[in-house]
Design a protein around this motif. Sequence first.
Motif, PDB file in Angstrom:
ATOM      1  N   ALA A  72       0.828  -1.203   0.000  1.00  0.00           N
ATOM      2  CA  ALA A  72       0.000   0.000   0.000  1.00  0.00           C
ATOM      3  C   ALA A  72       0.866   1.258   0.000  1.00  0.00           C
ATOM      4  CB  ALA A  72      -0.904  -0.014   1.228  1.00  0.00           C
ATOM      5  N   CYS A  73       0.252   2.364  -0.412  1.00  0.00           N
ATOM      6  CA  CYS A  73       0.931   3.658  -0.349  1.00  0.00           C
ATOM      7  C   CYS A  73       0.946   4.116   1.112  1.00  0.00           C
ATOM      8  CB  CYS A  73       0.184   4.680  -1.206  1.00  0.00           C
ATOM      9  SG  CYS A  73       0.730   6.366  -0.890  1.00  0.00           S
ATOM     10  N   PRO A  74       2.108   4.378   1.680  1.00  0.00           N
ATOM     11  CA  PRO A  74       2.161   4.748   3.106  1.00  0.00           C
ATOM     12  C   PRO A  74       1.451   6.072   3.404  1.00  0.00           C
ATOM     13  CG  PRO A  74       4.346   4.911   2.067  1.00  0.00           C
ATOM     14  CD  PRO A  74       3.437   4.258   1.068  1.00  0.00           C
ATOM     15  N   ARG A  75       1.446   6.992   2.421  1.00  0.00           N
ATOM     16  CA  ARG A  75       0.772   8.280   2.651  1.00  0.00           C
ATOM     17  C   ARG A  75      -0.738   8.094   2.730  1.00  0.00           C
ATOM     18  NH1 ARG A  75       4.254  12.569   0.590  1.00  0.00           N
ATOM     19  NH2 ARG A  75       6.293  11.643   0.222  1.00  0.00           N
ATOM     20  N   MET A  76      -1.257   7.237   1.860  1.00  0.00           N
ATOM     21  CA  MET A  76      -2.701   6.986   1.907  1.00  0.00           C
ATOM     22  C   MET A  76      -3.071   6.274   3.212  1.00  0.00           C
ATOM     23  SD  MET A  76      -5.692   7.337   0.745  1.00  0.00           S
ATOM     24  CE  MET A  76      -5.790   7.784  -0.998  1.00  0.00           C
ATOM     25  N   LEU A  77      -2.235   5.316   3.632  1.00  0.00           N
ATOM     26  CA  LEU A  77      -2.504   4.628   4.897  1.00  0.00           C
ATOM     27  C   LEU A  77      -2.529   5.611   6.060  1.00  0.00           C
ATOM     28  CD1 LEU A  77      -0.577   1.211   4.892  1.00  0.00           C
ATOM     29  CD2 LEU A  77      -2.982   1.690   4.378  1.00  0.00           C
ATOM     30  N   ALA A  78      -1.571   6.540   6.053  1.00  0.00           N
ATOM     31  CA  ALA A  78      -1.516   7.544   7.126  1.00  0.00           C
ATOM     32  C   ALA A  78      -2.753   8.437   7.075  1.00  0.00           C
ATOM     33  CB  ALA A  78      -0.239   8.381   6.991  1.00  0.00           C
ATOM     34  N   SER A  79      -3.197   8.768   5.860  1.00  0.00           N
ATOM     35  CA  SER A  79      -4.390   9.613   5.716  1.00  0.00           C
ATOM     36  C   SER A  79      -5.629   8.910   6.255  1.00  0.00           C
ATOM     37  CB  SER A  79      -4.606   9.964   4.238  1.00  0.00           C
ATOM     38  OG  SER A  79      -3.451  10.569   3.691  1.00  0.00           O
ATOM     39  N   ILE A  80      -5.707   7.593   5.992  1.00  0.00           N
ATOM     40  CA  ILE A  80      -6.852   6.812   6.479  1.00  0.00           C
ATOM     41  C   ILE A  80      -6.813   6.725   8.011  1.00  0.00           C
ATOM     42  CG2 ILE A  80      -7.882   4.500   6.517  1.00  0.00           C
ATOM     43  CD1 ILE A  80      -6.938   4.249   3.542  1.00  0.00           C
ATOM     44  N   GLU A  81      -5.621   6.510   8.553  1.00  0.00           N
ATOM     45  CA  GLU A  81      -5.489   6.460  10.017  1.00  0.00           C
ATOM     46  C   GLU A  81      -5.913   7.773  10.650  1.00  0.00           C
ATOM     47  OE1 GLU A  81      -1.636   5.126  11.428  1.00  0.00           O
ATOM     48  OE2 GLU A  81      -1.784   3.358  10.120  1.00  0.00           O
ATOM     49  N   ALA A  82      -5.494   8.875  10.022  1.00  0.00           N
ATOM     50  CA  ALA A  82      -5.851  10.198  10.554  1.00  0.00           C
ATOM     51  C   ALA A  82      -7.360  10.399  10.503  1.00  0.00           C
ATOM     52  CB  ALA A  82      -5.129  11.286   9.760  1.00  0.00           C
ATOM     53  N   ALA A  83      -7.979   9.997   9.388  1.00  0.00           N
ATOM     54  CA  ALA A  83      -9.433  10.146   9.250  1.00  0.00           C
ATOM     55  C   ALA A  83     -10.164   9.310  10.296  1.00  0.00           C
ATOM     56  CB  ALA A  83      -9.868   9.750   7.839  1.00  0.00           C
ATOM     57  N   ALA A  84      -9.628   8.113  10.553  1.00  0.00           N
ATOM     58  CA  ALA A  84     -10.253   7.252  11.562  1.00  0.00           C
ATOM     59  C   ALA A  84     -10.125   7.875  12.950  1.00  0.00           C
ATOM     60  CB  ALA A  84      -9.615   5.862  11.526  1.00  0.00           C
ATOM     61  N   ARG A  85      -8.933   8.422  13.239  1.00  0.00           N
ATOM     62  CA  ARG A  85      -8.707   9.076  14.544  1.00  0.00           C
ATOM     63  C   ARG A  85      -9.664  10.249  14.746  1.00  0.00           C
ATOM     64  NH1 ARG A  85      -3.310   8.570  13.776  1.00  0.00           N
ATOM     65  NH2 ARG A  85      -3.161  10.669  12.941  1.00  0.00           N
ATOM     66  N   ASP A  86      -9.908  10.990  13.655  1.00  0.00           N
ATOM     67  CA  ASP A  86     -10.784  12.154  13.728  1.00  0.00           C
ATOM     68  C   ASP A  86     -12.256  11.786  13.744  1.00  0.00           C
ATOM     69  OD1 ASP A  86      -8.486  13.545  13.623  1.00  0.00           O
ATOM     70  OD2 ASP A  86      -8.735  14.301  11.573  1.00  0.00           O
ATOM     71  N   GLY A  87     -12.532  10.503  13.704  1.00  0.00           N
ATOM     72  CA  GLY A  87     -13.933  10.070  13.753  1.00  0.00           C
ATOM     73  C   GLY A  87     -14.665  10.205  12.432  1.00  0.00           C
ATOM     74  N   GLN A  88     -13.942  10.406  11.332  1.00  0.00           N
ATOM     75  CA  GLN A  88     -14.619  10.564  10.038  1.00  0.00           C
ATOM     76  C   GLN A  88     -15.058   9.222   9.444  1.00  0.00           C
ATOM     77  OE1 GLN A  88     -12.076  12.880   7.413  1.00  0.00           O
ATOM     78  NE2 GLN A  88     -11.445  14.129   9.156  1.00  0.00           N
ATOM     79  N   ILE A  89     -14.440   8.133   9.922  1.00  0.00           N
ATOM     80  CA  ILE A  89     -14.809   6.807   9.401  1.00  0.00           C
ATOM     81  C   ILE A  89     -15.516   6.033  10.505  1.00  0.00           C
ATOM     82  CG2 ILE A  89     -13.941   4.674   8.384  1.00  0.00           C
ATOM     83  CD1 ILE A  89     -11.377   6.211   7.651  1.00  0.00           C
ATOM     84  N   PRO A  90     -16.776   5.664  10.276  1.00  0.00           N
ATOM     85  CA  PRO A  90     -17.461   4.865  11.285  1.00  0.00           C
ATOM     86  C   PRO A  90     -16.760   3.513  11.467  1.00  0.00           C
ATOM     87  CG  PRO A  90     -18.861   5.187   9.335  1.00  0.00           C
ATOM     88  CD  PRO A  90     -17.589   5.906   9.080  1.00  0.00           C
ATOM     89  N   ILE A  91     -16.519   3.135  12.705  1.00  0.00           N
ATOM     90  CA  ILE A  91     -15.816   1.877  12.964  1.00  0.00           C
ATOM     91  C   ILE A  91     -16.780   0.854  13.532  1.00  0.00           C
ATOM     92  CG2 ILE A  91     -14.023   0.786  14.378  1.00  0.00           C
ATOM     93  CD1 ILE A  91     -12.395   3.354  14.042  1.00  0.00           C
ATOM     94  N   GLY A  92     -16.832  -0.310  12.888  1.00  0.00           N
ATOM     95  CA  GLY A  92     -17.749  -1.361  13.330  1.00  0.00           C
ATOM     96  C   GLY A  92     -18.532  -1.888  12.144  1.00  0.00           C
TER      97      GLY A  92
END
Lengths: 97, 394
Positions: A72-92
């Motif tokens: 995977a692209c590490p920048r995209m992975l970091a962007s996804i992690e940041a979005a998850a941390r910010d609550g932008q991605i529903p988890i579950g």
Amino acid sequence: MASFVPTDADTLEDQRLYTQARLTEVACLDCLARVGVKKNSEHHTSVQWNAEARAHCPDLARRSGGRDVHPACPRMLASIEAAARDGQIPIGAEDGY
Amino acid sequence: MSDTRFLDQGTPPARFARGWHCLGLAETFRDGKPHAVHAFGTKLVVWADSQGEIQVLDGYCRHMGGDLTQGEVKGDQVACPFHDWRWGGDGKCKQIPYARRVPLRARTQRYPVAIRNDQVLVWHDVEGSAPDHDILPPQLPGLAEGEYTDWVWESEHIEGSHCRELIDNVVDMAHFYYVHFAFPTSFRNVFEGHVATQFMESKGRPDKTGGYGDAELFLKSEATYYGPSYMINWLDTDYKGFNTEVVLFNCHVPTGPDSFLLQYGIVVKKPQGMDDKTANFIAQKYAEMFGSGFLQDVHIWKNKVPVQNPLLCEEDGPVYQLRRWYEQFYVDVDDIAPEMTDRFEFEVDTTKANEFWQDEVAENLRKKAEEDGDPHGPDGDGADAGSPQVMTGT
């Protein structure tokens, strides 16, 4: 012409649920790529690219072939992690999808 | 409406996949004789011409249907045992010794050939397209340079299963524990274009001994399908601190609507300072392990039904996306939808699975110790653990 043909309409709905439902759009923090992301849990991640996003990603474009193309692209992975941390991605997950 | 889940077995495809298919090691066809390989619902004839080039045609003579695989190689051509019609690798009949001239229409089905990793690959496409050399699998660096052991090559004909069952393993994290007795600790997939990859890290199960699990075995596996039927599996193994680089080639060719010829080959990177004989012995041992791994899968396949609508839990891998990727090889090129080839990445959460499996293994070990009459549980290495069972991308 389809190949493996389902015999039931519900199967088509299952295909839609598992491949398209609950995708949240995430924009890369470093380039113009936008991907669809699903997280069933903290550790699970599903990332759907399309041709346009793929064309924007300089990291993936640099890959030369062979074994090199797959990670995977590490920048995209970091962007996804940041979005998850910010609550932008529903988890579950919802009933397995 | 019933709440009962309907199991949709679907209908299998009416065609065979488009792409490069491996028929075996090139050397096996270079003995001056025609060879038979069942593939794509027919029988192919494979031989080497006078230059050593491998040629592949449909196995049945267009004259009266004679079996070319039972004929002879004469010069560059294969000669039919029935009336000695001579067929060239370009698919044309070159000579009919008893006739004044060869009919202009004497052309048979030829299969374009490429040699990769010492193996014969043929291009198959029901649309009759020219072979796409851009999507050939990569050549393993160092193989031609003698950095690897000799080949160990095995074949197994599988009846009663469509080859998609084999493909499904690319995403099937949990079966590695239940069928192959390994713990996947990390599991990821990437699909893009004609390529699908599985990344897995695993360790052996300590509660399964006698050639199965082994807690001392750690494995990093990267398994990639290049097209519908040709997988290269890079395996970095760590067994009691001894690191080995194993490369498994796992390929198949469909023989009928629900049968396929599974072939797998193993080479091991020669460790520095080790003599060839020892290195070849190690390769043989790994091949035996993979062989028994495949047989574990085969047993499941023989007894299961096809499922078009798998019911997944959230710890499962992306079965639907994998099959969407696989579909591209079964439709006309013009019908390949973007989502079949668009990049897709997936990371399985193995946390819950590993918690449960750790407990289950501990309980199994406790029971076993009780049965063995040992109150202190198993200590040290399992006695006579034999060869470790190594898990592959299948």
